[in-house]
Scaffold this motif. Sequence first.
Motif, PDB file in Angstrom:
ATOM      1  N   ARG A  25       0.717  -1.160  -0.094  1.00  0.00           N
ATOM      2  CA  ARG A  25       0.146  -0.031   0.110  1.00  0.00           C
ATOM      3  C   ARG A  25       0.727   1.308   0.036  1.00  0.00           C
ATOM      4  N   PRO A  26       1.640   1.579  -0.870  1.00  0.00           N
ATOM      5  CA  PRO A  26       2.560   2.719  -0.879  1.00  0.00           C
ATOM      6  C   PRO A  26       1.929   3.978  -1.155  1.00  0.00           C
ATOM      7  N   VAL A  27       2.574   5.020  -0.729  1.00  0.00           N
ATOM      8  CA  VAL A  27       2.019   6.326  -1.044  1.00  0.00           C
ATOM      9  C   VAL A  27       3.273   7.196  -1.265  1.00  0.00           C
ATOM     10  N   ALA A  28       2.921   8.253  -2.275  1.00  0.00           N
ATOM     11  CA  ALA A  28       4.123   9.307  -2.720  1.00  0.00           C
ATOM     12  C   ALA A  28       3.280  10.555  -2.487  1.00  0.00           C
ATOM     13  N   GLY A  29       4.384  11.573  -2.307  1.00  0.00           N
ATOM     14  CA  GLY A  29       3.763  13.077  -2.594  1.00  0.00           C
ATOM     15  C   GLY A  29       4.801  13.793  -2.027  1.00  0.00           C
ATOM     16  N   VAL A  30       4.429  15.146  -1.807  1.00  0.00           N
ATOM     17  CA  VAL A  30       5.165  16.070  -1.602  1.00  0.00           C
ATOM     18  C   VAL A  30       4.765  16.961  -0.429  1.00  0.00           C
ATOM     19  N   ARG A  31       5.553  17.227   0.781  1.00  0.00           N
ATOM     20  CA  ARG A  31       5.068  18.020   1.901  1.00  0.00           C
ATOM     21  C   ARG A  31       6.195  19.288   1.804  1.00  0.00           C
ATOM     22  N   ASN A  32       5.682  20.310   2.014  1.00  0.00           N
ATOM     23  CA  ASN A  32       6.448  21.712   1.573  1.00  0.00           C
ATOM     24  C   ASN A  32       7.266  21.574   0.397  1.00  0.00           C
ATOM     25  N   LYS A  33       8.676  21.226   0.510  1.00  0.00           N
ATOM     26  CA  LYS A  33       9.732  21.052  -0.601  1.00  0.00           C
ATOM     27  C   LYS A  33      10.369  19.675  -0.753  1.00  0.00           C
ATOM     28  N   THR A  34       9.844  18.818   0.283  1.00  0.00           N
ATOM     29  CA  THR A  34      10.280  17.306   0.270  1.00  0.00           C
ATOM     30  C   THR A  34       9.552  16.148  -0.571  1.00  0.00           C
ATOM     31  N   LEU A  35      10.027  15.530  -1.575  1.00  0.00           N
ATOM     32  CA  LEU A  35       9.466  14.344  -2.050  1.00  0.00           C
ATOM     33  C   LEU A  35       9.446  13.294  -0.916  1.00  0.00           C
ATOM     34  N   ILE A  36       8.426  12.759  -0.590  1.00  0.00           N
ATOM     35  CA  ILE A  36       8.365  11.575   0.136  1.00  0.00           C
ATOM     36  C   ILE A  36       7.792  10.283  -0.602  1.00  0.00           C
ATOM     37  N   VAL A  37       8.482   9.092  -0.302  1.00  0.00           N
ATOM     38  CA  VAL A  37       7.967   7.928  -1.008  1.00  0.00           C
ATOM     39  C   VAL A  37       8.247   6.753   0.084  1.00  0.00           C
ATOM     40  N   THR A  38       7.080   5.957   0.107  1.00  0.00           N
ATOM     41  CA  THR A  38       7.206   4.924   0.953  1.00  0.00           C
ATOM     42  C   THR A  38       7.318   3.497   0.192  1.00  0.00           C
ATOM     43  N   LEU A  39       8.104   2.959   0.722  1.00  0.00           N
ATOM     44  CA  LEU A  39       8.738   1.689   0.100  1.00  0.00           C
ATOM     45  C   LEU A  39       8.171   0.393   1.134  1.00  0.00           C
ATOM     46  N   PRO A  40       8.047  -0.878   0.469  1.00  0.00           N
ATOM     47  CA  PRO A  40       7.826  -2.003   1.420  1.00  0.00           C
ATOM     48  C   PRO A  40       9.006  -2.323   2.341  1.00  0.00           C
ATOM     49  N   GLY A  41       8.892  -3.192   3.411  1.00  0.00           N
ATOM     50  CA  GLY A  41       9.669  -3.526   4.325  1.00  0.00           C
ATOM     51  C   GLY A  41      10.734  -4.514   3.765  1.00  0.00           C
ATOM     52  N   SER A  42      10.105  -5.353   3.068  1.00  0.00           N
ATOM     53  CA  SER A  42      10.852  -6.556   2.122  1.00  0.00           C
ATOM     54  C   SER A  42      12.185  -5.619   1.501  1.00  0.00           C
ATOM     55  N   PRO A  43      13.475  -6.270   1.904  1.00  0.00           N
ATOM     56  CA  PRO A  43      14.492  -5.596   1.378  1.00  0.00           C
ATOM     57  C   PRO A  43      14.429  -5.680  -0.163  1.00  0.00           C
ATOM     58  N   LYS A  44      14.003  -6.863  -0.759  1.00  0.00           N
ATOM     59  CA  LYS A  44      13.787  -7.147  -2.269  1.00  0.00           C
ATOM     60  C   LYS A  44      12.854  -6.316  -2.769  1.00  0.00           C
ATOM     61  N   GLY A  45      11.835  -6.194  -2.247  1.00  0.00           N
ATOM     62  CA  GLY A  45      10.621  -5.204  -2.716  1.00  0.00           C
ATOM     63  C   GLY A  45      11.047  -3.705  -2.740  1.00  0.00           C
ATOM     64  N   ALA A  46      11.621  -3.296  -1.590  1.00  0.00           N
ATOM     65  CA  ALA A  46      12.011  -1.841  -1.455  1.00  0.00           C
ATOM     66  C   ALA A  46      13.069  -1.779  -2.402  1.00  0.00           C
ATOM     67  N   LYS A  47      13.991  -2.664  -2.970  1.00  0.00           N
ATOM     68  CA  LYS A  47      14.955  -2.222  -3.805  1.00  0.00           C
ATOM     69  C   LYS A  47      14.290  -2.180  -5.221  1.00  0.00           C
ATOM     70  N   GLU A  48      13.258  -3.022  -5.484  1.00  0.00           N
ATOM     71  CA  GLU A  48      12.726  -3.066  -6.868  1.00  0.00           C
ATOM     72  C   GLU A  48      11.704  -1.705  -6.889  1.00  0.00           C
ATOM     73  N   ASN A  49      11.134  -1.439  -6.103  1.00  0.00           N
ATOM     74  CA  ASN A  49      10.507  -0.077  -6.108  1.00  0.00           C
ATOM     75  C   ASN A  49      11.355   1.162  -6.370  1.00  0.00           C
ATOM     76  N   LEU A  50      12.385   1.088  -5.544  1.00  0.00           N
ATOM     77  CA  LEU A  50      13.341   2.367  -5.427  1.00  0.00           C
ATOM     78  C   LEU A  50      13.972   2.531  -7.008  1.00  0.00           C
ATOM     79  N   GLN A  51      14.428   1.541  -7.413  1.00  0.00           N
ATOM     80  CA  GLN A  51      15.133   1.486  -8.728  1.00  0.00           C
ATOM     81  C   GLN A  51      14.308   1.651  -9.864  1.00  0.00           C
ATOM     82  N   ALA A  52      12.852   1.378  -9.556  1.00  0.00           N
ATOM     83  CA  ALA A  52      11.926   1.773 -10.694  1.00  0.00           C
ATOM     84  C   ALA A  52      11.795   3.218 -10.779  1.00  0.00           C
ATOM     85  N   ILE A  53      11.956   4.036  -9.607  1.00  0.00           N
ATOM     86  CA  ILE A  53      11.671   5.485  -9.773  1.00  0.00           C
ATOM     87  C   ILE A  53      12.978   6.482  -9.562  1.00  0.00           C
TER      88      ILE A  53
END
Length: 668
Positions: A122-150
Motif C-alpha cells: 500500500r505505497p503512498v507518495a507525494g510532496v510535503r513543503n519542498k520534500t518528496l516522500i516515497v514509502t517503500l515496502p519493508g521487504s529488502p527485495k521489494g524495497a529495492k525493486e520499487n526504488l530502482q523503478a523511480i
Amino acid sequence: MDKPRLQAAILIISDTAFQDPSTDKAGDILSDVIAIDGNDQWDFTRRDILPDDVLAIQRAVTRYCDGEDFVNLLITTGGTGFAVKDNTPEAVTPLLHRHAPGLVHGMLQASLEVTPFALMSRPVAGVRNKTLIVTLPGSPKGAKENLQAILRLMPHACQQAAGGDSRELHTGGVKKLEEDAGVSGNKRQKHHHDDHVHSHDHTHNHGGHVVPKAHTRPEDRPISNDPRAGPTNRYRESPYPMLPVEDAVDVILANSPAPETINMLVNGLLVGYVLAEDVKANDPVPAYRASIVDGYAVIVSENGPSTKGMFPVASISHAAPGEIPTLQRGQIARITTGAPLPPGANSVVMVEDTVLRSTTDDSQEEKVVEILTDQVRADENIREIGSDIKAGEVVLRKGEEITAVGGELGLLASVGKAEVIVYRKPVIGVLSTGDEIVMHDRTGPLQLGEVRDCNRPTLMAAIKGWGFHVVDCGIAKDKPGSLEKHLRNALRNLDVIVTSGGVSMGELDLLKPTLERSLGGTIHFGRVNMKPGKPTTFATVPLKTNDGNPATRLVFSLPGNPASALVTSHLFILPSLQYSSGKQGPHGLPRVKAQLEEDVRCDPKRPEYHRVSLTPGPNGLLHATSTGGQRSSKVTSLRRANGLLCLPAKEWTAPKGEVVDALLIGGL
C-alpha cells in the motif's frame, strides 16, 4: 551544467529493527541503490529507525520536511502491508500537501513484473513543503525493486518540488530529460507493441524500470460522441473506461491547481481560510505583569516585615489603561483581575484574605484594610509578561484553518495581527443544462416534459455550506451554441465550473463534446464505477486569463438526476476544493462507522452510496436509518440525509445491526 547535489534520508519503520538495529537489512540495501544507481547526485543526511507508531513516524517526517534544512527526498521502508501494525500510509498521507499517484503506479508496475504479490503493498507518495516522500515496502527485495523503478526520475521531481524553474528544467523537452536521467521510454513501448517480444530487461539495470508511459496514440483514445453525426451514428456504449471512485479522486487531485496565496485582513471574512505561513506574535501576552485575582497589590520582602497587619490603600489599579502611582513600602493598592501591577508591587493578596477596617470620610472608598495572613510570598497571583504568549512565538501554524468557533481569530487579534497570508479559495460556478429545465420559481403549471431546476439551488447550497463562494450560472439549453456560450463566460471568470445534466448517452447530451471539441478541454474520466452517479465526468480546460496569463479551469459535469448530482458533488468536488484552498489532507468527507437500523440490500454490480440519516446511539455508535427509496431521481431521498453508507458491489443484504462504513455529508 553540473548536476545539483540533493539531500536524501531514510526512515526504517519496524518494531523489530527498532529494538535490535542489527536486524535491519533494507537500510543498507537502499543506501547501496542510491549510491550505485543515483547518478552521483545524492548526499545522505542520515538514517533513522522507528517503531510502527503513527505519531513517531509523523514526528520524524515533519522533522525532515519542515524548516529551512529540509531534505529533498525522504524514503521510508516498512509498514506498507496489511498487517495490523502496518501504519506507514496512515501516518504519511495526512502530512502530504500534494499527492504523486504516478510514482505509486510506477513502483507497483515494476514489482508486478516480478510477482503478483506486489499488489499486497500500500505505497503512498507525494510532496510535503519542498520534500518528496516515497514509502517503500519493508521487504529488502521489494524495497529495492520499487526504488530502482523511480530513482532515476527523482532528481527532476525533487528540483521541481524545491521550487526550481520549470521552464529551465524542461529545456530540450522530454528526450533531453530522459537522456539526463539515463532512462528511455522505448523499452517499455517495445515490450507492449512489438508482437510482445520481451526485449525488456527484467534485471534491475540502471534505468531498466521507468515510470509507466502511455501506450496508445492520442487519436486512438476515447473521445466523446460527435453531435453532428446524428442519433444513428452515436455511440451505443460509452467510450470511457469506468474508474473506481478512489482512482477518480486521485485523478482529480492530480489535476487540481496548487494553492495560491493572498493577503487578508483579520476579521470575520477570514473564517474558513487556511494559513499559508506561520503566524508569530507581535507582542507578548500579557504585555505587563497582571493580577489574576481581585485583591490588593503589596510589597513583599524576604527580609522585611510581614504582610500581615493594617495597611492604607494608596491607589487603585483597574483593568483599563492609565498611569498608576508607584507603590511605597507600607502601602497597598486595590487591584482587579487582569489589571497591571503598580510600579514597586511584587505580589497580590486575594480580597478573601483581608478585612476592611475603615473608609474615607464620604464612605465611598477604602481607607485602611487589614491583611489577615503572613503567608504571602513574592510573585503570588501574578501573570508574568509573556507567560501566555512570548513576543515572536509562533501562535498558529501554516496549514491551520481559521474556524467559525472563533478561537483562531481571537488569537490573531490578541497578538496584534491586522493582516495574514492565507491560501485563496477557488470560486465556483454552477450551471444547469437541458431543454426541459425551467426555473424553480417560475409561476404556472409545468408543461409536458418540463422539470423544475432543483439541482442548481441544491448544489449551490452544498458548496456554500463547505465554505466557498459560489456563482449562479443559470440554465443552458441543449444546443451547442447555448452550452458553449455559457461555459466560455463561466471559464473566463471562475476557477471551477459545476454542471448537471447532459453527460449520458443521448444525442442531446452535449457536455462532453462541447468540452473536448469546442473548448479544447481534456476529459480525464467520463464514467465512475458507483451508484448513483456513473456518468460523472471530470475535465480540464486550458485558457488565457484576462491579463493574458495561461490558466487551467476545472469542470465537474454531474448527472442530471438530483441524488446523483448531490452525492457526486460531495465525493468529487469537495476534495478538489479542499486541496486547492490549502486544507491539509486527507481530503474529502469524514469516514465513520455506523450501525444499521434496518436491512439494506446491496447492488450486485456497482458500489453504492446509500443516503441515510445518522444519529448518535446509546452504545456510542452512529445509527443509520435509510431515507427511503434510493432511485437517483428521487429528491425525497435527500431529505434528512446527513450520511452516505459505503456498500460493496455484491449479492448481499446487510442485516440490521451490521456495522458498516459511512461518509458524513452533514452535521449530526
